[in-house]
Design a protein around this motif. Sequence first.
Motif, short mmCIF file in Angstrom:
data_model
loop_
_atom_site.label_atom_id
_atom_site.label_comp_id
_atom_site.label_asym_id
_atom_site.label_seq_id
_atom_site.Cartn_x
_atom_site.Cartn_y
_atom_site.Cartn_z
N ARG A 1 41.57 -0.02 60.03
CA ARG A 1 41.40 -0.16 60.96
C ARG A 1 41.93 1.14 61.25
N LEU A 2 42.60 2.02 60.49
CA LEU A 2 42.72 3.68 60.67
C LEU A 2 42.31 4.73 61.40
N PRO A 3 40.30 4.39 60.97
CA PRO A 3 40.09 5.19 61.66
C PRO A 3 39.75 5.35 63.33
N GLN A 4 39.87 3.85 63.63
CA GLN A 4 39.72 3.57 65.25
C GLN A 4 41.09 3.28 66.20
N LYS A 5 42.41 3.35 65.00
CA LYS A 5 43.60 3.74 65.27
C LYS A 5 43.78 5.51 66.05
N LEU A 6 42.95 5.65 65.05
CA LEU A 6 43.10 7.28 65.31
C LEU A 6 42.24 8.35 66.36
N LYS A 7 41.36 7.18 66.91
CA LYS A 7 40.03 7.55 67.57
C LYS A 7 40.64 7.72 68.28
N LYS A 8 41.52 7.19 69.50
CA LYS A 8 41.95 7.46 70.89
C LYS A 8 43.14 9.07 70.80
N PHE A 9 43.12 9.54 69.54
CA PHE A 9 43.95 10.47 69.70
C PHE A 9 42.65 11.91 69.23
N GLU A 10 41.96 12.81 71.12
CA GLU A 10 41.19 12.72 71.08
C GLU A 10 40.92 14.70 70.18
N ARG A 11 42.12 14.89 70.71
CA ARG A 11 42.47 16.62 69.57
C ARG A 11 42.86 16.43 68.26
N PHE A 12 43.32 14.39 67.93
CA PHE A 12 42.75 15.11 65.76
C PHE A 12 41.70 14.86 65.60
N HIS A 13 41.41 13.74 66.12
CA HIS A 13 40.06 13.11 66.03
C HIS A 13 38.50 13.83 65.49
N GLY A 14 38.51 14.78 66.49
CA GLY A 14 37.10 15.97 66.44
C GLY A 14 37.10 17.00 65.11
N ARG A 15 38.43 16.59 65.24
CA ARG A 15 39.21 18.27 63.80
C ARG A 15 38.90 17.55 62.63
N VAL A 16 38.66 16.07 61.73
CA VAL A 16 38.44 15.01 60.78
C VAL A 16 36.92 15.55 60.29
N LEU A 17 36.33 15.89 59.85
CA LEU A 17 36.03 16.17 58.73
C LEU A 17 34.54 15.52 57.50
N ALA A 18 35.66 14.58 56.57
CA ALA A 18 35.33 13.88 56.22
C ALA A 18 36.20 11.88 56.85
N TRP A 19 35.56 10.77 56.85
CA TRP A 19 35.25 9.58 57.03
C TRP A 19 34.74 9.06 55.81
N VAL A 20 35.85 8.65 54.87
CA VAL A 20 35.65 7.88 53.21
C VAL A 20 36.20 6.44 54.00
N ALA A 21 35.15 5.68 53.62
CA ALA A 21 35.93 4.09 53.05
C ALA A 21 35.97 4.23 51.45
N ALA A 22 36.54 3.05 51.33
CA ALA A 22 36.88 2.77 49.78
C ALA A 22 35.48 1.56 50.27
N GLN A 23 35.48 1.34 48.25
CA GLN A 23 34.46 0.73 48.57
C GLN A 23 34.71 -0.63 47.63
N PRO A 24 34.07 -2.00 47.78
CA PRO A 24 34.54 -3.07 46.56
C PRO A 24 34.46 -2.66 45.55
N VAL A 25 34.96 -3.08 45.05
CA VAL A 25 35.53 -3.47 43.69
C VAL A 25 33.66 -4.28 43.07
N SER A 26 33.08 -3.14 41.76
CA SER A 26 31.99 -3.56 41.63
C SER A 26 32.16 -3.82 39.96
N PHE A 27 31.21 -4.78 39.65
CA PHE A 27 30.73 -5.15 38.34
C PHE A 27 31.57 -3.58 37.17
N ASP A 28 29.91 -2.77 37.26
CA ASP A 28 30.74 -0.67 36.87
C ASP A 28 32.69 -0.93 36.62
N ASP A 29 33.21 -0.82 37.90
CA ASP A 29 34.34 -1.36 38.23
C ASP A 29 35.28 -1.88 36.81
#
Length: 242
Positions: A141-169
Amino acid sequence: MKTKAATAKIFNLGLIQFALKKLIERQDGLPGLGVFYGPSGFGKTTTTVVIANEVNAYYVQMKSAWTRKVLLEKILIEMGITPTGSLAVMLDQICGQLALSRRALIIDEFDYAAEKAGMVELVRDIYEGSQVPVLLVGEERLPQKLKKFERFHGRVLAWVAAQPVSFDDARALADIYAHGLGIDDEVLKELVRLAHGSVRRVSVNLTNIFDFANVKGWAHVGMDELAEVSLFTGEAPTRRLS
């Protein structure tokens, strides 16, 4: 600072590599903040430490009791600088060192700061004062927590969601945690199913399998052997007392 799991080439390792590369190589005028987020156990901290070592980034892991002063002090210590002076003085020292070194800053467990306006604005000040990449790592929920800080949120270039473990992992992790032990694909698929996305659970279960195989003298583990191994599923353990 690298750990055993750090050498496993899991998918999330590639994700965070891509995120930092995007921040480091961004065009002039683009913001330089990134956020890497996901549930507990998805391997965020382990992969972050690996990448921090690879790109020579400054890395700090926040704690729940940290104040703005402590955060600045810990960053300075990571930089090899003795913390002295007021908050403003320490902030200027950090910005100066980042600007001079051009090394990225990674702040892990940023959830502890994300609900405190003073903390979030302090990190924005660090970025604005240095213009080097700053990567924040935290829970789902970190992106949602940061959303209320507009001056900060607008400076984020990359939002990267960690993926669940896979068979290859799981196969990559088996090379680390059960090295030399033959493990059927069906066993790895079952470990992934039981893990509910967690890299940590797969790693723990591979360790359990490896240790049990050593006791039993097994060179290979299939589903029949797996039935004898006590596996971690995330449920609290119970026992019967006579």
